[in-house]
Motif scaffolding. Structure first.
Motif, short mmCIF file in Angstrom:
data_model
loop_
_atom_site.label_atom_id
_atom_site.label_comp_id
_atom_site.label_asym_id
_atom_site.label_seq_id
_atom_site.Cartn_x
_atom_site.Cartn_y
_atom_site.Cartn_z
N ARG A 235 -39.52 7.10 -27.70
CA ARG A 235 -40.45 6.09 -28.21
C ARG A 235 -41.39 5.65 -27.08
O ARG A 235 -42.57 5.41 -27.29
CB ARG A 235 -39.69 4.88 -28.74
CG ARG A 235 -40.62 3.86 -29.40
CD ARG A 235 -39.95 2.59 -29.80
NE ARG A 235 -38.95 2.75 -30.84
CZ ARG A 235 -38.43 1.72 -31.51
NH1 ARG A 235 -38.81 0.48 -31.24
NH2 ARG A 235 -37.51 1.93 -32.42
N PHE A 236 -40.85 5.56 -25.87
CA PHE A 236 -41.65 5.21 -24.69
C PHE A 236 -41.56 6.39 -23.71
O PHE A 236 -40.71 6.40 -22.83
CB PHE A 236 -41.12 3.93 -24.04
CG PHE A 236 -41.16 2.74 -24.95
CD1 PHE A 236 -42.35 2.07 -25.19
CD2 PHE A 236 -40.00 2.28 -25.56
CE1 PHE A 236 -42.39 0.97 -26.03
CE2 PHE A 236 -40.02 1.18 -26.41
CZ PHE A 236 -41.22 0.53 -26.64
N PRO A 237 -42.45 7.38 -23.85
CA PRO A 237 -42.36 8.59 -23.03
C PRO A 237 -42.52 8.34 -21.53
O PRO A 237 -42.01 9.10 -20.72
CB PRO A 237 -43.51 9.48 -23.53
CG PRO A 237 -44.02 8.84 -24.76
CD PRO A 237 -43.53 7.44 -24.81
N GLN A 238 -43.21 7.28 -21.15
CA GLN A 238 -43.40 6.97 -19.73
C GLN A 238 -42.47 5.85 -19.28
O GLN A 238 -42.68 5.28 -18.21
CB GLN A 238 -44.86 6.62 -19.47
CG GLN A 238 -45.78 7.78 -19.78
CD GLN A 238 -47.24 7.39 -19.69
OE1 GLN A 238 -47.58 6.22 -19.76
NE2 GLN A 238 -48.08 8.39 -19.55
N GLY A 239 -41.49 5.53 -20.06
CA GLY A 239 -40.56 4.45 -19.73
C GLY A 239 -40.93 3.17 -20.48
O GLY A 239 -42.06 3.00 -20.92
N ILE A 240 -39.96 2.28 -20.60
CA ILE A 240 -40.20 1.01 -21.29
C ILE A 240 -41.12 0.16 -20.42
O ILE A 240 -40.80 -0.09 -19.25
CB ILE A 240 -38.88 0.26 -21.56
CG1 ILE A 240 -37.97 1.11 -22.46
CG2 ILE A 240 -39.14 -1.09 -22.21
CD1 ILE A 240 -36.59 0.55 -22.66
N PRO A 241 -42.25 -0.29 -20.94
CA PRO A 241 -43.15 -1.13 -20.15
C PRO A 241 -42.47 -2.44 -19.73
O PRO A 241 -41.60 -2.95 -20.44
CB PRO A 241 -44.32 -1.42 -21.10
CG PRO A 241 -44.24 -0.37 -22.15
CD PRO A 241 -42.80 0.00 -22.27
N GLU A 242 -42.84 -2.96 -18.59
CA GLU A 242 -42.25 -4.20 -18.08
C GLU A 242 -42.49 -5.38 -19.01
O GLU A 242 -41.72 -6.33 -19.04
CB GLU A 242 -42.79 -4.51 -16.68
CG GLU A 242 -42.32 -3.53 -15.64
CD GLU A 242 -42.88 -3.84 -14.27
OE1 GLU A 242 -43.39 -4.97 -14.05
OE2 GLU A 242 -42.81 -2.96 -13.42
N SER A 243 -43.57 -5.34 -19.78
CA SER A 243 -43.91 -6.45 -20.67
C SER A 243 -43.05 -6.50 -21.93
O SER A 243 -43.14 -7.45 -22.70
CB SER A 243 -45.39 -6.36 -21.06
OG SER A 243 -45.63 -5.16 -21.76
N ILE A 244 -42.23 -5.48 -22.17
CA ILE A 244 -41.41 -5.42 -23.37
C ILE A 244 -39.96 -5.74 -23.02
O ILE A 244 -39.37 -5.12 -22.13
CB ILE A 244 -41.50 -4.03 -24.05
CG1 ILE A 244 -42.91 -3.81 -24.55
CG2 ILE A 244 -40.50 -3.91 -25.18
CD1 ILE A 244 -43.14 -2.50 -25.24
N ASP A 245 -39.39 -6.70 -23.74
CA ASP A 245 -37.99 -7.04 -23.57
C ASP A 245 -37.14 -6.00 -24.29
O ASP A 245 -37.25 -5.81 -25.50
CB ASP A 245 -37.72 -8.44 -24.14
CG ASP A 245 -36.28 -8.89 -23.97
OD1 ASP A 245 -35.51 -8.19 -23.29
OD2 ASP A 245 -35.95 -9.97 -24.49
N GLU A 246 -36.30 -5.33 -23.54
CA GLU A 246 -35.46 -4.24 -24.08
C GLU A 246 -34.58 -4.72 -25.23
O GLU A 246 -34.29 -3.98 -26.17
CB GLU A 246 -34.60 -3.70 -22.95
CG GLU A 246 -33.80 -2.49 -23.30
CD GLU A 246 -33.04 -1.95 -22.12
OE1 GLU A 246 -31.80 -1.90 -22.21
OE2 GLU A 246 -33.67 -1.60 -21.10
#
Length: 167
Positions: free
Chosen positions: A152-163
């Motif tokens: 879903r996040f090919p470049q990794g989970i963005p810092e602005s998104i709470d896992e």
């Protein structure tokens, strides 16, 4: 006996005709925003588990589990077997339907033995549809370092998104 055979055949047919509801059809890929699904077996467990690929790094994968909607992190070294579930069927669903239909029609030529071959062919045709899920085995069809393409996040989970809010 005849009623029992009809009931058993009907139950067997209905039981074997389930498809995963979380997979997309190939025609829906252009609008698909979630990651694909990883079906895996851990080295220490015999059960198969399925989860949406959220993020992939060099030595681990984060998955959103299908059953409890929790994000888990799994080390690449802990995975015994894995495959990416791409879609509900191959692009040629019509060929699968035709083959299943022909298999059931073949029972008509069996005469009295049709009593035995109809249930067998119904179960067989249902399993053709169940196997219709398009899968890619890791590492035979796709390597670990290419797995991020299906996240879903090919470049990794963005810092602005709470896992914890990913569902």
């Amino acid at each position: 006996m005849k009623k029992l055979l009809i009931i058993v055949t009907s139950i067997t047919f209905m039981w074997s005709c389930s498809t995963p509801k979380y997979l997309s059809a190939p025609k829906d890929f252009k609008n698909h925003v979630n990651g694909l699904y990883l079906e895996y077996k851990l080295k220490k467990s015999q059960s198969r588990v399925i989860g949406e690929i959220i993020e992939v790094e060099n030595n681990y994968v984060k998955l959103l589990q299908v059953d409890n909607k929790e994000i888990i992190t799994i080390s690449q070294n802990d995975i015994k077997q894995a495959q990416v579930l791409v879609s509900l069927s191959a692009n040629n669903q019509k060929a699968l339907n035709n083959w299943a239909g022909l298999l059931n029609l073949a029972s008509l030529g069996h005469g009295y033995f049709m009593v035995f071959t109809v249930p067998i062919n119904l179960v067989s045709s249902a399993s053709i549809h169940a196997r219709g899920v398009y899968r890619m085995k890791i590492p035979d069809d796709v390597d670990w370092h290419e797995l991020h393409k299906f996240a879903r996040f090919p470049q990794g989970i963005p810092e602005s998104i709470d896992e914890n809010l990913i569902k």
